[in-house]
Design an enzyme around this catalytic site. Sequence first.
Site, PDB file in Angstrom:
ATOM      1  N   HIS A 151       8.544  31.992  18.659  1.00  0.00           N
ATOM      2  CA  HIS A 151       9.887  31.426  18.757  1.00  0.00           C
ATOM      3  C   HIS A 151      10.247  30.542  17.564  1.00  0.00           C
ATOM      4  CE1 HIS A 151       7.901  27.866  20.799  1.00  0.00           C
ATOM      5  NE2 HIS A 151       8.811  27.225  20.096  1.00  0.00           N
ATOM      6  N   ASP A 176       4.139  34.817  22.542  1.00  0.00           N
ATOM      7  CA  ASP A 176       4.759  33.746  21.768  1.00  0.00           C
ATOM      8  C   ASP A 176       3.907  33.333  20.582  1.00  0.00           C
ATOM      9  OD1 ASP A 176       6.751  32.013  21.017  1.00  0.00           O
ATOM     10  OD2 ASP A 176       6.133  30.400  22.367  1.00  0.00           O
ATOM     11  N   SER A 226       6.249  22.852  17.624  1.00  0.00           N
ATOM     12  CA  SER A 226       5.938  24.221  18.011  1.00  0.00           C
ATOM     13  C   SER A 226       5.154  24.955  16.932  1.00  0.00           C
ATOM     14  CB  SER A 226       7.222  25.003  18.275  1.00  0.00           C
ATOM     15  OG  SER A 226       7.758  24.705  19.520  1.00  0.00           O
TER      16      SER A 226
END
Length: 253
Positions: free
Chosen positions: A85, A116, A202
Site C-alpha cells: 500500500h 500487502d 508503513s
Amino acid sequence: MIAVLCGGVVGGAAGTFAAINIARDGHTAPTAGALGVSENSGLVPRLIARTNPSVVEIDTWFLGHRAVGTGVILTNDGLILTNFHVVSPARRIGVRFVPGQTPLSAVLVSAAPRADLAVIRVTTDGGLTPARLGDSDSLEVGQTVVAVGTSEGLHDSASLGIISALNRPVSVPEASTGLAPSGGVVTYDAIQTDAALNPGNSGGPLFDLDGRVIGINSAIYTPPDRAPVTGIGFAIPINTAKQIIHNLSTEGG
C-alpha cells in the site's frame, strides 16, 4: 472494531488511511509495564545507530500528491522491502537513504497485494547495508521492540515498546492498483505492539534488541468515529514475509 492502515503523508501533512477490521483473539499482555531495558542504558541508542543504514524513506507521487512511507534494505545492490500500500498506486517512486537527499528513482520489482508486501529496486553500485532478518516464530509477549521509520514524514524516527500480543488476526481492504480499488481483502496474523506508529511508518522495520527485523510495520488501530489509539499498532511477522521476499526477488530477476 476498526483500525487504519499506517499510510503515507499526503502533501507532507495529512495521513492516508484505509479501514480494516481486527478480531479479538491472540495472546495478549498489558501494553504498559516494565520493558526490561532502560531507554538510557545505551543499548537502544546503539541499536538505532546500527540499524538506521538499513532503513530508507520511500517517496511516491500520484496525481500531483506526494506520500511518504518506509522501506527495509534487503540486498547491497538495491532490493528494498515495503508494504504494497506504500507504493500503490504510485506513478513515481523515489528512495532517500539519508534526510535531505535527492530521491533516487526506484522501480517496482514485484508485489504481493494480498500480503500487502512489495519489493522495489534502486540502481546502485552496491555498498548498501542490508537488514538482518530475525525469526518471528520465536517472539514472546512482553518482549522489547523498536520501530524505525519515516513517522509523519520525519526520517529516522524511532520508538520503543513491547510486543503486546501475537497472532492478532487483521483483515485489511486490499490496496488499490492504478485508479481502481481491487475489492479484495488482506488477512494476516499480526504482531501487536505498543511502540508508537504513525502515518509514514508503513513498510518500516520492527526490530528486536539484537537489531534483527522481526516484523514490517503496517497498521494502526482506531475505534469507529475516533482518532487513532496511541500504542496499538500491527506488524506483519517477518517469517510471513520471508517466502514472499524470496518469490518476489526471484520473479523480479
